[in-house]
Design a protein around this motif. Structure first.
Motif, short mmCIF file in Angstrom:
data_model
loop_
_atom_site.label_atom_id
_atom_site.label_comp_id
_atom_site.label_asym_id
_atom_site.label_seq_id
_atom_site.Cartn_x
_atom_site.Cartn_y
_atom_site.Cartn_z
N VAL A 291 25.64 -29.57 11.72
CA VAL A 291 25.06 -30.29 12.28
C VAL A 291 24.57 -30.82 13.40
CG1 VAL A 291 25.09 -33.29 11.40
CG2 VAL A 291 25.23 -31.17 9.79
N ALA A 292 26.07 -30.63 13.83
CA ALA A 292 26.41 -30.81 15.34
C ALA A 292 25.77 -29.50 16.13
CB ALA A 292 27.81 -30.56 16.14
N LEU A 293 25.10 -28.92 15.84
CA LEU A 293 24.72 -27.86 16.48
C LEU A 293 22.90 -27.62 16.23
CD1 LEU A 293 26.34 -24.89 14.96
CD2 LEU A 293 25.94 -24.96 17.35
N ALA A 294 22.54 -28.63 14.79
CA ALA A 294 21.27 -28.76 15.03
C ALA A 294 20.90 -29.87 15.81
CB ALA A 294 21.23 -29.42 13.56
N ILE A 295 21.46 -31.20 16.06
CA ILE A 295 21.38 -31.78 17.01
C ILE A 295 21.72 -31.15 18.21
CG2 ILE A 295 22.49 -33.83 18.27
CD1 ILE A 295 23.55 -34.60 15.05
N THR A 296 21.63 -30.28 18.57
CA THR A 296 22.36 -29.67 20.10
C THR A 296 20.64 -28.97 19.74
OG1 THR A 296 24.67 -29.69 20.22
CG2 THR A 296 23.05 -27.77 21.59
N LEU A 297 19.97 -28.66 19.18
CA LEU A 297 18.57 -27.77 19.06
C LEU A 297 18.19 -28.56 19.60
CD1 LEU A 297 19.91 -24.75 16.72
CD2 LEU A 297 19.38 -24.13 19.05
N ALA A 298 18.05 -29.39 18.25
CA ALA A 298 17.14 -30.31 18.53
C ALA A 298 16.59 -30.79 19.79
CB ALA A 298 16.90 -31.47 17.02
N VAL A 299 18.10 -31.27 20.54
CA VAL A 299 17.57 -31.58 21.89
C VAL A 299 16.99 -30.90 23.25
CG1 VAL A 299 18.92 -32.84 23.78
CG2 VAL A 299 19.46 -33.87 21.41
N LEU A 300 18.07 -29.72 22.98
CA LEU A 300 17.38 -28.42 23.81
C LEU A 300 15.91 -27.86 23.63
CD1 LEU A 300 20.65 -26.69 24.34
CD2 LEU A 300 20.00 -28.16 25.89
N VAL A 301 15.59 -27.48 22.54
CA VAL A 301 14.49 -26.89 22.40
C VAL A 301 13.39 -27.17 22.86
CG1 VAL A 301 12.62 -25.67 20.30
CG2 VAL A 301 14.87 -25.54 20.81
N PRO A 302 13.61 -28.22 22.62
CA PRO A 302 11.96 -29.44 22.92
C PRO A 302 12.04 -29.08 24.90
CG PRO A 302 13.22 -31.05 21.83
CD PRO A 302 14.13 -29.72 21.48
N ALA A 303 13.20 -29.61 24.88
CA ALA A 303 13.98 -29.63 26.95
C ALA A 303 13.64 -28.57 27.40
CB ALA A 303 15.42 -30.28 26.91
N MET A 304 13.89 -27.03 27.08
CA MET A 304 13.57 -26.06 27.57
C MET A 304 12.25 -25.92 27.55
SD MET A 304 16.85 -24.09 28.16
CE MET A 304 18.18 -24.02 27.34
N HIS A 305 10.99 -26.19 26.58
CA HIS A 305 9.84 -26.29 26.97
C HIS A 305 9.39 -27.34 27.80
CE1 HIS A 305 10.54 -23.15 23.46
NE2 HIS A 305 9.12 -22.62 23.61
N ARG A 306 10.42 -28.46 28.42
CA ARG A 306 9.70 -29.51 29.47
C ARG A 306 8.54 -28.22 30.39
NH1 ARG A 306 9.39 -34.37 29.07
NH2 ARG A 306 10.78 -34.74 27.35
N ARG A 307 7.83 -29.18 30.95
CA ARG A 307 6.93 -28.80 32.76
C ARG A 307 8.14 -28.64 33.62
NH1 ARG A 307 0.80 -28.23 30.99
NH2 ARG A 307 0.81 -26.52 28.91
N PHE A 308 7.90 -28.15 34.66
CA PHE A 308 8.57 -28.71 35.94
C PHE A 308 7.84 -27.71 36.79
CE2 PHE A 308 12.02 -29.82 33.39
CZ PHE A 308 12.74 -30.31 33.98
N PRO A 309 7.62 -27.77 38.43
CA PRO A 309 6.81 -27.39 39.06
C PRO A 309 7.18 -25.77 39.37
CG PRO A 309 7.32 -29.40 39.93
CD PRO A 309 8.10 -28.69 38.66
#
Length: 420
Positions: A291-309
């Motif tokens: 469950v902890a891994l699932a929460i971590t993935l749920a946060v990190l996956v969209p964070a990794m795809h967030r756009r930066f300059p």
């Protein structure tokens, strides 16, 4: 009439204080940090109950400290509080301390921890753009004055070593190189920090490269295990090599003494609620970890795809945010004691960099509460399920605030030239 040129933008640290009151506050913070550090060193000399000195001494005599503990310590070489529940790589690093007397080793490790704390603070301050000497001194003082730092030093724990390893390996905007991956992998010695770190390295530069990064991160622990096996057995018992992989986890299961409290972090509270008490079965621990891994993935996956300059500043901002987010989740979601909150250094510096944003202000408030207020509250409030749920709400709010700091950045509206 020629119009005056606008002043060039200042490269000075925006947090640099200019008033007498600010300098006075800095002096007081520095004094508090030094006093707190000294208190940690004094406690370490007298107890240092979590330091692995006795296990290291057994290892230097070619005795497996993990097997000895599981057999009930038949050689009577382990101190009661020094449960050898860490990976072999830690004992390889601690060889110089095993050659010293107990008091000298405790003092030496406490002094090393103070160096780890200050070095990590300076590295983090520099990476997050807080580079003036006043700001760097203030961050160092804040870290030294924090209760998790003092307790980590006093207990002889390894959290500050892991903090330094992460500062050296992760606080760079470039893709993670094999050398940096291996350096970060040394922190697996305390495996409660490993899941969030591994997921970060797996996702940070794309899955294909992330797999190679993970493999490189495993090299130090694997090499250390082989070396310890050769030292103990001379290379004559292959089954003992496989035992060294599982024995630290077995020691953790046997050595865990439930206190009756619901626990401090998500996995502890989750297991308490599902198990109806403080004793967790291996199956329940596996479920809570998933469950902890699932929460971590749920946060990190969209964070990794967030756009930066798509430039150096954008990559630095992205890396700083992701490391701060990973460090926060590495404590909140997995099994830890409060002294491991030293990893909040990264979200602290990131929030300080963006201190005018409401989410950053809230994050600084929550970190300040955890570092300076919570330990005093714990002394006067009896642990209960309701109290732990309230504390868990604060920690999850911190994750949300760190995530929201980047969401409010005006730079994120710019298109990125490279996707992950």
């Amino acid at each position: 009439m020629i119009a005056a040129k606008p002043p060039a933008p200042s490269s000075r640290d925006p947090l640099r204080p200019h008033s007498l009151w600010a300098d006075l506050l800095l002096c007081c913070a520095t004094l508090a940090g030094l006093v707190s550090c000294a208190a940690g060193v004094v406690h370490a000399i007298s107890r240092s109950q979590d330091f692995q000195w006795s296990g290291e001494r057994l290892l230097l005599h070619h005795i497996d400290p993990w097997r000895d503990y599981l057999l009930g310590d038949p050689v009577h070489g382990l101190l009661a509080t020094q449960v050898p529940n860490y990976l072999p790589i830690l004992y390889l690093l601690l060889i110089p301390f095993g050659l010293l007397s107990a008091k000298a080793a405790y003092l030496g490790w406490a002094l090393c921890n103070s160096v780890f704390a200050v070095a990590s603070a300076l590295l983090a301050a520099r990476f997050y753009g807080l580079r003036s000497w006043r700001t760097s001194l203030g961050i160092s003082a804040a870290v030294l004055a924090a209760a998790p730092t003092r307790v980590t030093m006093g207990n002889g724990q390894q959290g500050l070593l892991i903090l330094l390893l992460w500062s050296l390996a992760l606080l760079r905007p470039a893709a993670i190189s094999p050398r940096r991956a291996a350096l970060a992998g040394v922190s697996y010695l305390k495996y409660s920090f490993a899941p969030a770190l591994a997921l970060y390295m797996l996702l940070r530069d794309g899955i294909s490269r992330g797999v190679r990064t993970i493999l490189w991160s495993l090299v130090p622990c694997a090499a250390a295990t082989v070396l310890i096996w050769l030292w103990i057995t001379g290379g004559h018992d292959l089954s003992h090599l496989f035992a060294l992989i599982t024995e630290p986890l077995a020691v953790t299961r046997v050595g865990y003494q439930p206190t009756g409290d619901p626990g401090q972090t998500f996995m502890d509270l989750f297991e308490f609620l599902l198990g109806g008490g403080p004793v967790a079965t291996p199956r329940l621990t596996t479920v809570s970890l998933l469950v902890a891994l699932a929460i971590t993935l749920a946060v990190l996956v969209p964070a990794m795809h967030r756009r930066f300059p798509n430039d150096t500043s954008g990559e630095t901002e992205r890396t700083g945010w992701l490391v701060a987010l990973t460090a926060t989740m590495s404590f909140v979601l997995y099994k830890h004691h409060p002294y491991d909150e030293v990893v909040f250094l990264f979200p602290f510096c990131y929030a300080l960099r963006h201190r005018r944003r409401p989410a950053a202000i809230a994050a600084l408030f929550f970190i300040g509460y955890c570092w300076y207020v919570q330990p005093h509250v714990d002394l006067h409030i009896r642990f209960s399920l309701a109290w732990c749920a309230a504390r868990m709400s604060i920690l999850f709010a911190l994750i949300l605030c760190v995530y929201r700091i980047a969401e409010t950045s005006p730079d994120l509206s710019k298109p990125a030239g490279v996707t992950v």
